[in-house]
Scaffold this motif. Structure first.
Motif, PDB file in Angstrom:
ATOM      1  N   ASN A 134       0.655  -1.089   0.147  1.00  0.00           N
ATOM      2  CA  ASN A 134       0.055  -0.032   0.129  1.00  0.00           C
ATOM      3  C   ASN A 134       0.835   1.149   0.139  1.00  0.00           C
ATOM      4  N   ALA A 135       1.949   1.099   0.801  1.00  0.00           N
ATOM      5  CA  ALA A 135       2.561   2.511   0.828  1.00  0.00           C
ATOM      6  C   ALA A 135       3.354   2.702  -0.550  1.00  0.00           C
ATOM      7  N   MET A 136       3.950   1.668  -1.146  1.00  0.00           N
ATOM      8  CA  MET A 136       4.626   2.016  -2.421  1.00  0.00           C
ATOM      9  C   MET A 136       3.743   2.276  -3.498  1.00  0.00           C
ATOM     10  N   ALA A 137       2.444   1.741  -3.565  1.00  0.00           N
ATOM     11  CA  ALA A 137       1.518   1.715  -4.902  1.00  0.00           C
ATOM     12  C   ALA A 137       0.123   2.061  -4.541  1.00  0.00           C
ATOM     13  N   SER A 138      -0.179   2.444  -3.312  1.00  0.00           N
ATOM     14  CA  SER A 138      -1.490   2.946  -2.981  1.00  0.00           C
ATOM     15  C   SER A 138      -2.611   1.782  -3.591  1.00  0.00           C
ATOM     16  N   MET A 139      -2.680   0.650  -3.074  1.00  0.00           N
ATOM     17  CA  MET A 139      -3.270  -0.325  -3.809  1.00  0.00           C
ATOM     18  C   MET A 139      -4.762  -0.534  -3.172  1.00  0.00           C
ATOM     19  N   GLY A 140      -4.817   0.157  -1.933  1.00  0.00           N
ATOM     20  CA  GLY A 140      -6.091  -0.006  -1.417  1.00  0.00           C
ATOM     21  C   GLY A 140      -6.296  -1.392  -0.510  1.00  0.00           C
ATOM     22  N   LEU A 141      -5.149  -2.181  -0.272  1.00  0.00           N
ATOM     23  CA  LEU A 141      -5.457  -3.244   0.385  1.00  0.00           C
ATOM     24  C   LEU A 141      -5.752  -3.170   1.804  1.00  0.00           C
ATOM     25  N   PRO A 142      -6.301  -4.103   2.748  1.00  0.00           N
ATOM     26  CA  PRO A 142      -6.992  -3.817   3.774  1.00  0.00           C
ATOM     27  C   PRO A 142      -5.689  -3.794   4.981  1.00  0.00           C
ATOM     28  N   GLU A 143      -5.453  -2.813   5.318  1.00  0.00           N
ATOM     29  CA  GLU A 143      -4.331  -2.707   6.487  1.00  0.00           C
ATOM     30  C   GLU A 143      -4.524  -3.324   7.841  1.00  0.00           C
ATOM     31  N   THR A 144      -5.927  -3.501   7.890  1.00  0.00           N
ATOM     32  CA  THR A 144      -6.291  -4.122   9.336  1.00  0.00           C
ATOM     33  C   THR A 144      -6.002  -5.384   9.507  1.00  0.00           C
ATOM     34  N   THR A 145      -5.933  -6.078   8.266  1.00  0.00           N
ATOM     35  CA  THR A 145      -5.936  -7.726   8.312  1.00  0.00           C
ATOM     36  C   THR A 145      -4.332  -7.996   8.982  1.00  0.00           C
ATOM     37  N   GLU A 146      -4.355  -9.270   9.568  1.00  0.00           N
ATOM     38  CA  GLU A 146      -3.233  -9.800   9.857  1.00  0.00           C
ATOM     39  C   GLU A 146      -2.788 -10.701   8.744  1.00  0.00           C
ATOM     40  N   ALA A 147      -3.196 -11.256   7.803  1.00  0.00           N
ATOM     41  CA  ALA A 147      -3.054 -12.189   6.962  1.00  0.00           C
ATOM     42  C   ALA A 147      -4.077 -11.880   5.891  1.00  0.00           C
ATOM     43  N   LEU A 148      -3.762 -11.671   4.542  1.00  0.00           N
ATOM     44  CA  LEU A 148      -4.486 -11.574   3.344  1.00  0.00           C
ATOM     45  C   LEU A 148      -4.338 -12.782   2.566  1.00  0.00           C
ATOM     46  N   LEU A 149      -5.209 -13.677   2.266  1.00  0.00           N
ATOM     47  CA  LEU A 149      -5.111 -14.911   1.205  1.00  0.00           C
ATOM     48  C   LEU A 149      -5.793 -14.739   0.012  1.00  0.00           C
ATOM     49  N   LEU A 150      -5.172 -14.874  -1.156  1.00  0.00           N
ATOM     50  CA  LEU A 150      -5.382 -14.686  -2.341  1.00  0.00           C
ATOM     51  C   LEU A 150      -5.846 -16.052  -3.036  1.00  0.00           C
ATOM     52  N   CYS A 151      -6.953 -16.361  -3.534  1.00  0.00           N
ATOM     53  CA  CYS A 151      -7.220 -17.821  -4.071  1.00  0.00           C
ATOM     54  C   CYS A 151      -7.862 -17.691  -5.653  1.00  0.00           C
ATOM     55  N   ALA A 152      -7.378 -18.191  -6.467  1.00  0.00           N
ATOM     56  CA  ALA A 152      -7.947 -18.141  -7.829  1.00  0.00           C
ATOM     57  C   ALA A 152      -8.219 -19.303  -8.287  1.00  0.00           C
ATOM     58  N   PHE A 153      -9.397 -19.172  -9.592  1.00  0.00           N
ATOM     59  CA  PHE A 153      -9.366 -20.788 -10.183  1.00  0.00           C
ATOM     60  C   PHE A 153      -9.703 -20.221 -11.429  1.00  0.00           C
ATOM     61  N   ASP A 154      -9.003 -20.955 -12.530  1.00  0.00           N
ATOM     62  CA  ASP A 154      -9.331 -20.701 -14.198  1.00  0.00           C
ATOM     63  C   ASP A 154     -10.267 -21.810 -14.650  1.00  0.00           C
ATOM     64  N   THR A 155     -11.079 -22.348 -13.920  1.00  0.00           N
ATOM     65  CA  THR A 155     -11.973 -23.448 -14.286  1.00  0.00           C
ATOM     66  C   THR A 155     -13.021 -22.900 -14.927  1.00  0.00           C
ATOM     67  N   PRO A 156     -13.774 -23.932 -15.713  1.00  0.00           N
ATOM     68  CA  PRO A 156     -15.029 -23.416 -16.416  1.00  0.00           C
ATOM     69  C   PRO A 156     -16.105 -22.634 -15.690  1.00  0.00           C
ATOM     70  N   ASP A 157     -16.058 -22.856 -14.307  1.00  0.00           N
ATOM     71  CA  ASP A 157     -17.171 -22.258 -13.542  1.00  0.00           C
ATOM     72  C   ASP A 157     -16.411 -21.639 -12.228  1.00  0.00           C
ATOM     73  N   PRO A 158     -15.633 -20.619 -12.372  1.00  0.00           N
ATOM     74  CA  PRO A 158     -14.603 -20.123 -11.369  1.00  0.00           C
ATOM     75  C   PRO A 158     -15.759 -19.499 -10.034  1.00  0.00           C
ATOM     76  N   LEU A 159     -16.646 -18.911 -10.656  1.00  0.00           N
ATOM     77  CA  LEU A 159     -17.550 -18.414  -9.425  1.00  0.00           C
ATOM     78  C   LEU A 159     -18.011 -19.551  -8.392  1.00  0.00           C
ATOM     79  N   ALA A 160     -18.530 -20.663  -8.891  1.00  0.00           N
ATOM     80  CA  ALA A 160     -18.708 -21.735  -7.952  1.00  0.00           C
ATOM     81  C   ALA A 160     -17.616 -22.230  -7.036  1.00  0.00           C
ATOM     82  N   ASP A 161     -16.395 -22.371  -7.717  1.00  0.00           N
ATOM     83  CA  ASP A 161     -15.015 -22.825  -7.056  1.00  0.00           C
ATOM     84  C   ASP A 161     -14.927 -21.681  -5.890  1.00  0.00           C
ATOM     85  N   LEU A 162     -15.028 -20.583  -6.236  1.00  0.00           N
ATOM     86  CA  LEU A 162     -14.607 -19.631  -5.362  1.00  0.00           C
ATOM     87  C   LEU A 162     -15.598 -19.232  -4.024  1.00  0.00           C
TER      88      LEU A 162
END
Length: 455
Positions: free
Chosen positions: A261-289
């Motif tokens: 955030n300090a370097m790029a002003s990305m707007g990530l949540p600074e109150t969090t202790e850990a941020l997990l990013l999970c991605a899917f490239d499946t035919p139905d990613p919304l269901a997997d997410l």
């Protein structure tokens, strides 16, 4: 020196040789801290296999060490020069020689930049998965030398799984062809895999046959905030235990989020202790997410936010990719560790790293390829403060010791180089080191290729 230059000039064009000390000094080291680097005698930038062979024949005749290099984005000192060496920079050998949609292979020279190859194969509906954070600048030859990984390893694997065959110039100038272009092949020992991760200590890779995959659907990303690293790691275990196969599963701790955030002003949540990013490239990613979101909530996530579209997803991935660079702005210097542990011990690894930071009174940010258990603790310190530098080095070693205690390895993708020589011996044991040195001697009996690295 004069004899060396005279012999090199006999088989190289003038523009391939750099002797200006101010310029050659810039080729002396990669991006690692606390790694010794010598002064090269000359830098050579070949464009052909024959020119590389000429360099190695000359080096063998005169007993001059050779240090192969790519883009020097490495983090272990593996590309650092030794005194009086020939630095052999392969960045000018940057042609994509073939892309075959039928065979699903690409044939490339070592200086091809990872991102350039990725975009080229995308035009054919194909996909080259290995994507280190430095993918916009790092080269395929360097990726092969360090067996590098990237963000997508949790689903698609690392560089070693995509190298089908190689052409390698040996220490004495002979050209060796290993592997194949076919989907299957088990003829003889797997010399291809032997060269992957060898850090230029066995030969000079001058061509690679790489496996490709069909281009997957565009991935969507979910971001989950957690009140602790332990709850985030619990979510990782739940995701993997339930059989999900995300295309990406990445973790950033609070220090990393704030640095981004300090370097790029990305707007990530600074109150969090850990941020997990999970991605899917499946035919139905919304269901997997959605399914993964429920697992994150059950593990204790305070907020779960799926991206609405690919553009938002890419923004989150950019934040993760810039993590190491952002942590470098926290203090004047950093040491970037690369410890990989079993997924089941990921929570213990992060908890132990936090304890080490407190013990040594240092800022240590952690980003991780959580789906692989591959952590990157980044020790931030002032290199002009002798006491802080000492504590940084000691904390770095403590983190590696912790990784081994947890059943892990000292490097998941950055390599050994100079930085971790002592720790390689501890991980392999006496017999393991002896056998690896025997392999080195078989390929490079004079010890000319990248001396002082690994062992």
């Amino acid at each position: 020196m004069s004899d060396l230059l005279e012999r090199l000039r006999a088989g190289l064009p003038p523009e391939a040789l750099i002797t200006d000390p101010d310029v050659t000094a810039s080729y002396a080291h990669d991006m690692a801290s606390f790694c010794e680097a010598g002064t090269p005698a000359v830098v050579v930038l070949p464009r052909t296999v024959e020119q590389v062979q000429h360099v190695m024949r000359t080096a063998t005749a005169l007993r001059v060490p050779v240090v192969p290099q790519g883009a020097r984005t490495g983090l272990s000192g593996a590309a650092n020069a030794s005194d009086g060496c020939i630095v052999l920079s392969l960045v000018k050998m940057d042609r994509i020689l073939e892309i075959s949609p039928v065979d699903r292979i690409a044939v490339v020279e070592p200086g091809v930049v990872n991102a350039v190859l990725s975009r080229a194969v995308n035009e054919h509906g194909l996909y080259y998965p290995p994507d280190p954070s430095s993918w916009e600048t790092c080269t395929i030859g360097g990726n092969i030398g360090t067996a590098s990984g990237g963000l997508c390893c949790v689903k698609y694997g690392v560089t070693a799984e995509y190298v089908l065959g190689l052409e390698v110039v040996l220490a004495d100038g002979r050209l060796l062809t290993t592997g194949r272009r076919t989907a299957k092949g088990v003829a003889g020992y797997d010399l291809t895999r032997l060269f992957v991760g060898s850090e230029g200590s066995l030969g000079i890779v001058v061509k690679a046959v790489l496996a490709l995959k069909p281009q997957p659907p565009q991935q969507l990303v979910l971001a989950a905030e957690f009140p602790s690293a332990a709850t985030a790691c619990d979510a990782v275990c739940r995701i993997m235990e339930r059989g999900h196969t995300p295309s990406l599963l990445e973790l950033m701790d609070r220090t990393t989020v704030r640095a981004v955030n300090a370097m790029a002003s990305m707007g990530l949540p600074e109150t969090t202790e850990a941020l997990l990013l999970c991605a899917f490239d499946t035919p139905d990613p919304l269901a997997d997410l959605a399914a993964v979101g429920e697992l994150c909530t059950a593990a204790g996530a305070t907020e779960v936010v799926p991206a609405d579209n690919p553009a938002e997803s890419e923004l989150l991935l950019q934040a993760r990719r810039m993590s190491l660079t952002a942590l470098e702005t926290v203090k004047p210097a950093t040491m970037i560790d690369d410890v990989c542990v079993p997924r089941s011990r990921l929570g213990a690894m992060l908890a132990g790293t936090a304890a080490i930071a407190e013990e040594y009174d240092l800022t240590i940010g952690v980003c991780a390829h959580a789906g692989d258990g591959n952590t990157h603790p980044v020790v931030c310190f002032d290199h002009q403060d002798p006491d802080e530098s000492r504590r940084a080095r000691e904390s770095f070693d403590a983190i590696m010791a912790l990784g081994l205690e947890l059943g892990g390895t000292i490097t998941g993708e950055h390599g050994v180089g100079v930085l971790k020589k002592e720790w390689l011996a501890r991980e392999l044991g006496e017999t393991g080191v002896e056998l690896q040195r025997s392999i080195k001697a078989a390929f490079d009996p004079l010890g000319l290729l990248n001396p002082g690295k690994l062992f």
